[in-house]
Scaffold this motif. Structure first.
Motif, PDB file in Angstrom:
ATOM      1  N   PHE A 121       0.664  -1.124  -0.055  1.00 57.94           N
ATOM      2  CA  PHE A 121      -0.025  -0.193  -0.278  1.00 57.94           C
ATOM      3  C   PHE A 121       0.963   1.134  -0.073  1.00 57.94           C
ATOM      4  O   PHE A 121       1.592   1.277   0.967  1.00 57.94           O
ATOM      5  N   GLY A 122       0.666   2.056  -0.824  1.00 55.48           N
ATOM      6  CA  GLY A 122       1.371   3.313  -0.976  1.00 55.48           C
ATOM      7  C   GLY A 122       0.872   4.512  -0.461  1.00 55.48           C
ATOM      8  O   GLY A 122      -0.386   4.858  -0.666  1.00 55.48           O
ATOM      9  N   VAL A 123       1.463   5.498   0.186  1.00 56.67           N
ATOM     10  CA  VAL A 123       0.956   6.659   0.571  1.00 56.67           C
ATOM     11  C   VAL A 123       1.846   7.641   0.087  1.00 56.67           C
ATOM     12  O   VAL A 123       3.138   7.919   0.098  1.00 56.67           O
ATOM     13  N   LEU A 124       1.241   8.411  -0.882  1.00 57.32           N
ATOM     14  CA  LEU A 124       1.960   9.451  -1.605  1.00 57.32           C
ATOM     15  C   LEU A 124       1.379  11.066  -1.078  1.00 57.32           C
ATOM     16  O   LEU A 124       0.348  11.287  -0.703  1.00 57.32           O
ATOM     17  N   GLY A 125       2.460  11.890  -1.416  1.00 56.69           N
ATOM     18  CA  GLY A 125       2.056  13.340  -1.185  1.00 56.69           C
ATOM     19  C   GLY A 125       3.082  14.137  -1.138  1.00 56.69           C
ATOM     20  O   GLY A 125       4.470  13.511  -0.903  1.00 56.69           O
ATOM     21  N   LYS A 126       3.021  15.486  -1.241  1.00 57.60           N
ATOM     22  CA  LYS A 126       4.080  16.526  -1.224  1.00 57.60           C
ATOM     23  C   LYS A 126       4.702  16.204  -0.102  1.00 57.60           C
ATOM     24  O   LYS A 126       4.252  15.867   1.012  1.00 57.60           O
ATOM     25  N   ARG A 158      -2.275  -0.739  -4.340  1.00 61.52           N
ATOM     26  CA  ARG A 158      -3.187   0.641  -4.163  1.00 61.52           C
ATOM     27  C   ARG A 158      -2.238   1.706  -3.445  1.00 61.52           C
ATOM     28  O   ARG A 158      -1.330   1.443  -2.817  1.00 61.52           O
ATOM     29  N   VAL A 159      -2.767   2.720  -4.020  1.00 60.47           N
ATOM     30  CA  VAL A 159      -1.894   3.819  -3.254  1.00 60.47           C
ATOM     31  C   VAL A 159      -3.187   5.149  -2.918  1.00 60.47           C
ATOM     32  O   VAL A 159      -4.164   5.106  -3.353  1.00 60.47           O
ATOM     33  N   ALA A 160      -2.693   5.609  -1.743  1.00 57.11           N
ATOM     34  CA  ALA A 160      -3.505   6.688  -1.211  1.00 57.11           C
ATOM     35  C   ALA A 160      -2.755   8.152  -1.646  1.00 57.11           C
ATOM     36  O   ALA A 160      -1.484   8.267  -1.291  1.00 57.11           O
ATOM     37  N   ILE A 161      -3.421   9.183  -2.079  1.00 56.80           N
ATOM     38  CA  ILE A 161      -2.619  10.427  -2.122  1.00 56.80           C
ATOM     39  C   ILE A 161      -3.025  11.450  -1.279  1.00 56.80           C
ATOM     40  O   ILE A 161      -4.376  11.453  -0.861  1.00 56.80           O
TER      41      ILE A 161
END
Lengths: 246, 251
Positions: free
Chosen positions: B39-44, B210-213
């Motif tokens: 599970f990916g967590v993306l964000g600036k 899956r990824v969460a942004i």
């Protein structure tokens, strides 16, 4: 709980073991200077009814040395928290704050006992007369715990290395000289004496001097040290747990 | 497996005028992470990724909201849940006074691994991560890639079911990065659930199911990389990310 305390203590023991020789030699410097300068040098011109000045200052040197050693044993936690972030390892592990604190305090007590043994040996070589007992070691452990707690609390609360150094300047250094280590607090003006009597090192010096010279033990002093150690323990636990909220 | 419900984390923040204000790092987050997924967590920067990881790994207490592992709330079962999780932090945080082997032994002891198993686990993991010759090395003397692999070794010693990797390949050369990718895939094949934060969108696209942004602590998208591309009519996940956050990340 015991296993967790043992793990935290094991880490400190491994670090100490690696530099035990250096630790022992470095711990000899300050006592040697105190014993030579105050015991042999200044001491020759000081007359006491109860014995030599050297005999008088040995318990004081032990008290202030155990204060310094136990404080400095735990302040590396500050760098582990602020700079290396290695304290996170303990937050992630299934161990309690109490186990971590007790493990760290035991590490400080061990260092304090080793350096006290060195002073005792040196003082005997210098010809000081004093006797030791189990009560003496109980007071030594209490004093070590109190000042390890001071170091731990500061390490949890302060954000920079400079601030940590200020604890030494504003707390430990005045206590080193004022708390009955090199002279009796009875000669101080009333107001100063009252303030000095509130400090834990005064009671450690008093107790250690009574015990080593076969005098009466002041139970109030023992009680005050126990109070300091208990309050310090709770404050340290609170400070450690507070890190999880920041 | 992991349920996050109405999670909020607010920090006191000292502004330029030295007044304290409140900063919301995680803002009413709801999501669930399935068993055995990556599970990916993306964000600036400052989106709340690391704060989220620290909340999930109990290094921080939430201001409000709940986290459940297999329906068990973390606040009531923290010791038990901590045994299930391994964490590879963003920064190198070894005990500088201990060597490689001693760092791993400290971790093994903290997680209650028995004496007769410790040595074998340490030696097996160091071999697995190609650090077999480094057991007595000072951690300060290791290269960046070796330190990253050692962080992974440390997190794996107690055989966690869930592994958190907070930007595990940051500042690594492409070869080492690919080695860590194959390691992550290998761990998933062995049954681990992996939660990964990264600035490398390509990494998330390659590894994550899956990824969460996140944007300013809020969840703004959650799906498979493929579905997100379709939903936002984008060629790849990077385009989705730019559309949603307005910033191009490192590739």
């Amino acid at each position: 709980m015991l296993h967790d305390i043992g793990t935290v203590f094991w880490r400190d023991w491994i670090v100490l073991k690696k530099r035990l020789t250096k630790f022992i030699f470095s711990r000899m410097v300050a006592p040697l200077l105190y014993l030579t300068a105050f015991g042999l040098g200044l001491g020759r011109s000081v007359n006491l009814d109860s014995g030599s000045y050297l005999d008088f200052i040995v318990p004081g040197i032990i008290a202030l040395n155990s204060m310094n050693i136990s404080f400095h044993s735990v302040i590396s936690i500050h760098a582990e928290r602020v700079y290396h972030k290695s304290l996170e390892e303990y937050f992630l592990a299934p161990i309690s704050a109490t186990a971590f604190l007790i493990g760290k305090l035991l590490g400080a007590v061990l260092r304090s006992i080793i350096s006290t043994a060195i002073i005792i040996l040196l003082a005997k070589i210098f010809g000081a007369n004093f006797s030791l007992s189990i009560t003496f070691f109980a007071v030594l452990i209490l004093n070590s715990v109190i000042f390890a707690e001071v170091g731990f609390f500061a390490a949890m609360k302060l954000s920079s290395y400079e601030e940590m150094a200020q604890v030494n300047t504003y707390i430990l250094l005045p206590m080193s000289f004022m708390c009955g280590t090199f002279f009796s607090t009875a000669v101080l003006p009333e107001v100063v004496k009252f303030l000095v009597d509130c400090l834990p090192l005064t009671h450690t010096s008093l107790l250690m001097r009574s015990i080593t010279h076969g005098g009466d033990i002041t139970y109030t002093s023992g009680l005050i040290l126990i109070c300091y150690a208990s309050v310090g323990f709770l404050a340290c636990l609170k400070a450690f747990q507070k890190l999880l909220e920041e | 497996m992991i349920e996050i419900k109405n999670l909020v984390k607010i920090f006191p923040h000292r502004n330029a005028n030295k007044n304290y204000t409140l900063k919301t790092a995680v803002d009413n987050l709801n999501l669930s992470i399935r068993r055995n997924e990556i599970f990916g967590v993306l964000g600036k920067n400052g989106a709340g990724k690391t704060t989220l990881i620290r909340l999930l790994t109990m290094q921080l207490s939430p201001t409000s909201g709940n986290i459940f592992y297999d329906n068990e709330p973390v606040e009531k079962n923290s010791a038990k849940i901590k045994r299930l999780i391994g964490v590879v932090p963003q920064h190198i945080n070894f005990d500088q006074e201990l060597n490689v082997g001693e760092n791993l032994e400290l971790h093994a002891r903290l997680f209650g691994i028995e004496k007769n198993l410790r040595r074998k686990k340490i030696s097996d993991l160091l071999e697995y991560l190609e650090l077999g010759d480094c057991v007595n090395e000072n951690v300060r003397k290791l290269s960046g890639g070796m330190k990253r692999r050692l962080l992974i070794a440390r997190a794996l010693i107690h055989e966690p079911q869930i592994l958190f990797l907070d930007e595990p390949t940051v500042a690594l050369d492409p070869q080492v990065r690919r080695k860590i990718w194959s390691l992550i895939e290998d761990l998933q094949k062995k049954g681990a659930t992996i939660i990964l934060t990264t600035h490398y969108i390509e990494e998330a696209e390659k590894l994550c199911q899956r990824v969460a942004i996140l944007k300013t602590g809020k969840l703004i998208a959650l799906d498979t990389p493929k579905n997100l591309c379709e939903k936002f009519a984008a060629k790849n996940l990077e385009e989705v990310f730019i559309k949603l956050t307005g910033q191009k990340e490192q590739i």
